[in-house]
Design a protein around this motif. Structure first.
Motif, short mmCIF file in Angstrom:
data_model
loop_
_atom_site.label_atom_id
_atom_site.label_comp_id
_atom_site.label_asym_id
_atom_site.label_seq_id
_atom_site.Cartn_x
_atom_site.Cartn_y
_atom_site.Cartn_z
N ARG A 88 6.32 7.10 -4.54
CA ARG A 88 7.00 7.99 -3.68
C ARG A 88 8.48 7.98 -3.82
N ASN A 89 8.91 9.31 -3.96
CA ASN A 89 10.28 9.53 -4.36
C ASN A 89 10.86 8.71 -5.55
N GLN A 90 10.10 8.37 -6.55
CA GLN A 90 10.30 7.77 -7.86
C GLN A 90 10.77 6.19 -7.50
N ILE A 143 0.88 -1.28 -0.06
CA ILE A 143 -0.03 0.10 0.03
C ILE A 143 0.95 1.33 0.02
N PRO A 144 0.72 2.32 -0.96
CA PRO A 144 1.43 3.19 -0.97
C PRO A 144 1.65 4.08 0.37
N THR A 145 2.71 4.46 0.78
CA THR A 145 3.16 5.06 2.08
C THR A 145 3.08 4.23 3.09
N PHE A 146 2.10 3.28 3.39
CA PHE A 146 2.00 2.54 4.50
C PHE A 146 2.98 1.22 4.58
N PHE A 181 7.64 10.44 -14.74
CA PHE A 181 6.83 10.45 -13.47
C PHE A 181 5.84 11.83 -13.67
N GLN A 182 6.42 12.58 -14.59
CA GLN A 182 5.02 13.74 -15.02
C GLN A 182 4.36 13.53 -15.98
N GLY A 183 4.42 12.27 -16.52
CA GLY A 183 3.57 11.80 -17.68
C GLY A 183 3.97 12.26 -19.04
N ASN A 184 5.18 13.03 -19.16
CA ASN A 184 5.72 13.27 -20.41
C ASN A 184 6.54 12.17 -21.16
N ASP A 185 6.25 12.05 -22.63
CA ASP A 185 7.23 11.23 -23.34
C ASP A 185 8.78 11.28 -23.06
N ILE A 186 9.48 10.40 -22.89
CA ILE A 186 10.89 10.59 -23.05
C ILE A 186 11.61 9.29 -23.73
N ILE A 187 12.87 9.65 -24.21
CA ILE A 187 13.39 8.39 -24.94
C ILE A 187 14.72 7.87 -24.16
N ILE A 188 14.62 6.74 -23.73
CA ILE A 188 15.76 6.28 -23.45
C ILE A 188 16.93 5.67 -24.06
N ASP A 189 17.97 6.52 -23.90
CA ASP A 189 19.22 5.82 -24.67
C ASP A 189 20.29 4.88 -23.97
N THR A 190 20.23 3.83 -24.40
CA THR A 190 21.15 2.90 -23.68
C THR A 190 22.35 2.41 -24.80
N ILE A 248 14.86 0.77 -12.99
CA ILE A 248 14.71 1.62 -13.90
C ILE A 248 15.86 2.62 -14.20
N PRO A 249 15.99 3.34 -15.46
CA PRO A 249 17.47 3.94 -15.71
C PRO A 249 17.61 5.13 -14.53
N PRO A 250 18.99 5.43 -14.46
CA PRO A 250 19.24 6.45 -13.72
C PRO A 250 18.61 7.93 -14.09
N SER A 251 18.24 8.18 -15.39
CA SER A 251 17.47 9.37 -15.53
C SER A 251 16.09 9.39 -15.01
N LEU A 252 15.67 8.15 -14.40
CA LEU A 252 14.60 8.27 -13.88
C LEU A 252 14.47 8.15 -12.00
#
Length: 522
Positions: A372-374, A257-260, A332-341, A270-274
């Motif tokens: 929370r906190n990504q 459960i979130p937070t609890f 996390f803001q709902g924006n499209d991003i491209i992951i370059d690996t 997930i990638p470092p950018s996230l």
């Protein structure tokens, strides 16, 4: 969304002990004052739900298979074959399972002392506890073979004299416990009790146990009892989202459960950018196991596989599960991003830093944009789902030599259709057992990827670990070396079939108990 809140609502002080097998009881005063009402019993039962599995092991079993690599030393050493009876995972699993069994035994020894409870509720509680204790013993015998077998509270002194019990005896106990649980568990609960073990969960688990032990007749029969009683969630990728945690496909999950009550496996995925750190990286060997959208292996001339665009025209479960180069996703803001690996690309590229992937891949499955906190997520982690039931049935029928086109349509075709495969991928391939076996084994791998250790246990029960865990594992193709067709070498693995199919008994236990013997060649 309401769901069962599983947590330790009461702190119980156990006697200090030097053995992880100490199953010592509560002090007599605690026993007399605590076990009184239905709420007392429910609180204690909830606490043993929390023992079923932890999020870390749920995920990291996969790193000890041919699906993923980790930088976490204890898991990495098991994967490479360079471990022994002092390995932290080997000792930790043993310890946590026996601590959980101790708590379950306390429950069984006290539940009948509760007076303010209906007999129907008491029977349901006992059935849930039977399932949980059987789950622990099943894990123990799969990993260690013969293990000490205790179903009662015992003293510290008694725990130091325990011997190993034949795994067949324990397996018979597991079957009996699950059969008893099936008789007393309900089909479902009210919405505020989501997450509790149901009759369907016990049937599905019993089917799994029979399948693992090559009892295909019973595995098929039990699975067949559930076919039609559940349904697949329409979208494979969305199944692993918080909004869909009560989907009909999901039969049993670890509850968060979130937070609890949260886990932080997302940090490793997930990638470092996230905000991530690549502690868990999918291997090229897994990526290559996803067929093209028409169902052909990528090395089949009919696959229309394009090495220059290796992630196009593939089984959609690849994109739902794994982040690859030029992967498009929401942040996390709902924006499209491209992951370059790509090699050296900042900030997510292959080996760009100690935080980035050593394989060129990250994990999208389980991604929780509400974390929370990504990284701290309340996403449930699925232990049993209807897709596994269909795969259990298919595998059992194939091994029995009685798999039909109707069975195909009910199982493999249904799963592939949901995933979005097309054309020849949906066509019954005929009754060649070897071909069907190959299909269902790969289907299990990609359908259940990263979930609850399925691949880890599958390659052991199929006795193919020495084939898939020997030699180099790989990441993406960079062509920086002429070796291995230009695919990055990640780790070298060794699997000795005379030794590694069983983990060693922890040395810390053998040191304090002369009656415990070690597994062969350890």
């Amino acid at each position: 969304m309401k769901k069962l809140i599983i947590y330790l609502s009461v702190i119980i002080a156990f006697s200090a002990c030097t053995s992880d097998l100490d199953l010592s009881p509560l002090d007599s005063q605690s026993e007399l004052t605590y076990w009184d009402t239905e709420e007392d019993a429910r609180i204690f039962l909830n606490s043993i739900y929390a023992d079923i599995e932890n999020a870390e092991r749920y995920l990291y079993y996969s790193t000890m298979s041919d699906d993923a690599y980790t930088r976490v030393e204890a898991y990495r050493n098991i994967a490479s074959g360079s471990y022994g009876p002092t390995n932290g995972v080997v000792t930790g699993v043993w310890s946590s399972r026996y601590e959980a069994i101790r708590r379950a035994n306390i429950f069984f020894n006290n539940i009948n002392n509760v007076t303010e409870i209906s007999e129907e509720t008491r029977a349901e509680y006992i059935a849930q506890a039977r399932f949980i204790r059987a789950w622990h013993y099943f894990t123990l015998i799969e990993l260690y073979g013969d293990v000490p077998f205790v179903t009662d509270e015992i003293s510290i002194e008694e725990s130091l004299e325990l011997e190993r019990t034949n795994s067949d005896t324990i397996l018979s106990f597991i079957y009996d416990e699950l059969e008893a649980a099936i008789s007393d568990l309900p089909e479902s609960y009210s919405s505020d009790q989501n997450g509790r073990i149901t009759r369907g969960a016990a049937i599905a688990f019993k089917s799994r146990v029979h399948l693992y032990n090559a009892d295909y007749t019973n595995a098929a029969e039990l699975s067949s009892q559930l076919i039609g009683n559940y349904s697949l969630f329409p979208n494979y990728g969305d199944l692993f989202k918080i909004d869909n945690e009560t989907a009909d496909e999901i039969i049993l999950s670890l509850q968060y459960i979130p937070t609890f009550r949260e886990h932080n496996i997302q940090y490793s995925l997930i990638p470092p950018s996230l905000g991530g750190y690549a502690n868990f990286s999918p291997l090229q060997e897994l990526v290559d196991s996803y067929p093209t959208i028409n169902g052909y292996d990528i090395d089949d001339p009919l696959a229309n596989f394009d090495p220059a665009n290796p992630y196009q025209n593939r089984d959609p479960r690849l994109t739902a599960s794994i982040i690859y180069d030029e992967y498009v996703m929401k942040d996390f803001q709902g924006n499209d991003i491209i992951i370059d690996t790509s090699p050296g690309a900042a900030p997510d590229g292959l080996n760009y830093s100690s935080n980035t992937t050593p394989t060129g891949y990250y994990v999208h499955k389980f991604f929780d944009p509400t974390a929370r906190n990504q990284t701290n997520s309340g996403l449930n982690l699925i232990l049993i789902r209807y897709a596994e039931v269909l795969l259990n049935y298919a595998e059992a029928k194939i091994e029995m030599g009685s798999f039909t086109q109707t069975d195909w349509n009910t199982t493999i075709r249904t799963l592939r259709s949901r995933a979005g495969l097309q054309g020849q991928a949906l066509v019954y391939p005929g009754d060649d057992q070897s071909m069907l076996r190959s299909i269902v084994r790969n289907e299990r791998r990609i359908e259940l990827a990263f979930e609850a250790g399925h691949r880890f246990f599958d390659i052991r029960r199929w006795r193919i670990a020495e084939d898939v865990l020997n030699g180099w594992t790989h990441g993406i193709q960079t062509n920086e070396s002429m070796e291995d067709d230009g695919y990055v070498r990640v780790s070298f693995r060794t699997f000795d079939p005379a030794k590694h199919y069983l983990w060693p008994i922890p040395q810390s236990e053998i040191d304090i108990n002369d009656n415990l013997t070690q597994n062969p060649n350890w």
